[in-house]
Write a protein that holds these residues in place. Structure first.
Motif, PDB file in Angstrom:
ATOM      1  N   ALA A  38      14.749  12.653  -0.394  1.00 15.35           N
ATOM      2  CA  ALA A  38      15.695  13.744  -0.636  1.00 15.35           C
ATOM      3  C   ALA A  38      15.000  14.913  -1.326  1.00 15.35           C
ATOM      4  CB  ALA A  38      16.868  13.252  -1.476  1.00 15.35           C
ATOM      5  N   LEU A  88      21.217  12.278  -3.508  1.00 22.10           N
ATOM      6  CA  LEU A  88      21.587  12.398  -2.088  1.00 22.10           C
ATOM      7  C   LEU A  88      22.808  13.288  -1.902  1.00 22.10           C
ATOM      8  CD1 LEU A  88      20.981   8.724  -0.897  1.00 22.10           C
ATOM      9  CD2 LEU A  88      19.577  10.745  -0.406  1.00 22.10           C
ATOM     10  N   GLU A  89      23.784  13.175  -2.797  1.00 23.68           N
ATOM     11  CA  GLU A  89      24.973  14.043  -2.712  1.00 23.68           C
ATOM     12  C   GLU A  89      24.586  15.503  -2.886  1.00 23.68           C
ATOM     13  OE1 GLU A  89      27.841  12.653  -5.580  1.00 23.68           O
ATOM     14  OE2 GLU A  89      27.926  10.671  -4.652  1.00 23.68           O
ATOM     15  N   GLU A  92      22.966  16.751   0.325  1.00 20.93           N
ATOM     16  CA  GLU A  92      23.947  16.995   1.385  1.00 20.93           C
ATOM     17  C   GLU A  92      24.735  18.274   1.149  1.00 20.93           C
ATOM     18  OE1 GLU A  92      26.374  13.513   1.981  1.00 20.93           O
ATOM     19  OE2 GLU A  92      24.617  12.232   2.222  1.00 20.93           O
ATOM     20  N   SER A  93      25.008  18.597  -0.112  1.00 11.92           N
ATOM     21  CA  SER A  93      25.794  19.789  -0.420  1.00 11.92           C
ATOM     22  C   SER A  93      24.949  21.061  -0.423  1.00 11.92           C
ATOM     23  CB  SER A  93      26.472  19.638  -1.783  1.00 11.92           C
ATOM     24  OG  SER A  93      25.515  19.747  -2.826  1.00 11.92           O
TER      25      SER A  93
END
Length: 106
Positions: A38, A88-89, A92-93
């Motif tokens: 990431a 990871l969140e 993704e954002s």
């Protein structure tokens, strides 16, 4: 140097620090591998890692320092961001890219 001072020196001495199991080239757990992927996807070039498997004192004391129980642990500019799921969140954002860019530009 006491272990808490060593942890603080690592966290404050680099803009991006990932305390992980293994190394970016040879991660020793899936969570650490995903966190490195990431960060690389977000453009992290100045990624400093600490292999907690080779540093048992850091592994034992980092959760007390950060008040975060698991590994990996990501710090940007001395501030705990979180573990694999949060990293990871943020990727993704789109936030992780911004945060990494800011960390590397200072």
């Amino acid at each position: 140097m006491a272990v808490m001072e060593r942890i603080q020196a690592e966290v404050e001495g680099h803009p991006i620090v990932l305390f992980m199991k293994g190394t970016p080239a040879y991660p020793m757990c899936g969570f650490s591998a995903r966190a490195v992927q990431a960060l690389q996807a977000a453009g992290a070039e100045q990624l400093h890692t600490v292999n907690v498997l080779e540093e048992p004192e850091i592994r034992a004391n980092l959760p007390r320092y950060s008040n975060w129980p698991t590994f990996p642990q990501l710090f940007l500019h001395g501030e705990l961001i979180g573990g694999c799921d949060i990293t990871l969140e943020l990727l993704e954002s789109g936030e992780l890219q911004r945060m990494v860019s800011e960390a590397q530009s200072q």
